[in-house]
Design a protein around this motif. Structure first.
Motif: not given
Length: 126
Positions: A1-12, A14-22
Motif C-alpha cells: 500500500m502507498k501512503v503519502r506523508v501529509y502535514y498532519e502526519d509531521t512535527d513542526t 516536517g518529520v513524521v511523528y513517531h506514532s503515525n508510523y503505527l
C-alpha cells in the motif's frame, strides 16, 4: 500500500511523528480487507492489538511517498503475528511486529475459525 506523508502526519520540523508510523501500518491492514470488499470487523468478532514491537530506522518527511508491506509471520489458535515494513524509495525506514488477538464483540478472546484463518492467509501471505 502507498501512503503519502501529509502535514498532519509531521512535527513542526516536517518529520513524521513517531506514532503515525503505527497509523500507516493500521491503514495498510485495514486496506487489505477493504480491497476485497470486507472490513476487519467480521461476522463473529474483530482483532485487537496484543503486542507491538517497533523499530525506527530512518525518518520520513512531509511529502514523501511511502510503501507499507504486510506479511503474516505466525498463526496461533486465537492470535496471529504480522510483520509490517515501511519503505521510502525502496529503503526500509520502519519495521513493526504486531500480534493481534481475535475477540468477540463482548471483548473475550476466541479461537480463530478456519474461514478466518483462510482469509488471513489470503490477505497477508506472499
Amino acid at each position: 500500500m502507498k501512503v503519502r506523508v501529509y502535514y498532519e502526519d509531521t512535527d513542526t520540523g516536517g518529520v513524521v511523528y513517531h506514532s503515525n508510523y503505527l497509523n500507516f501500518c493500521e491503514r495498510a491492514r485495514s486496506d487489505a480487507f477493504f480491497n476485497i470488499g470486507s472490513t476487519p470487523v467480521l461476522e463473529n468478532g474483530h482483532f485487537v492489538a496484543r503486542r507491538v514491537e517497533a523499530e525506527y530506522l530512518l525518518s520520513a518527511k512531509l511529502g514523501d511517498e511511502l510503501k507499507v508491506t504486510t506479511q503474516l509471520s505466525v498463526m496461533k489458535a486465537a492470535s496471529f503475528k504480522l510483520l509490517q515494513t515501511i519503505y521510502k524509495d525502496e529503503k526500509k525506514i520502519f519495521e513493526l511486529s504486531i500480534t493481534l488477538a481475535y475477540i468477540t464483540f463482548e471483548g473475550k478472546p476466541q479461537k480463530i475459525t478456519t474461514d478466518v484463518k483462510e482469509l488471513l492467509l489470503s490477505l497477508f501471505s506472499s
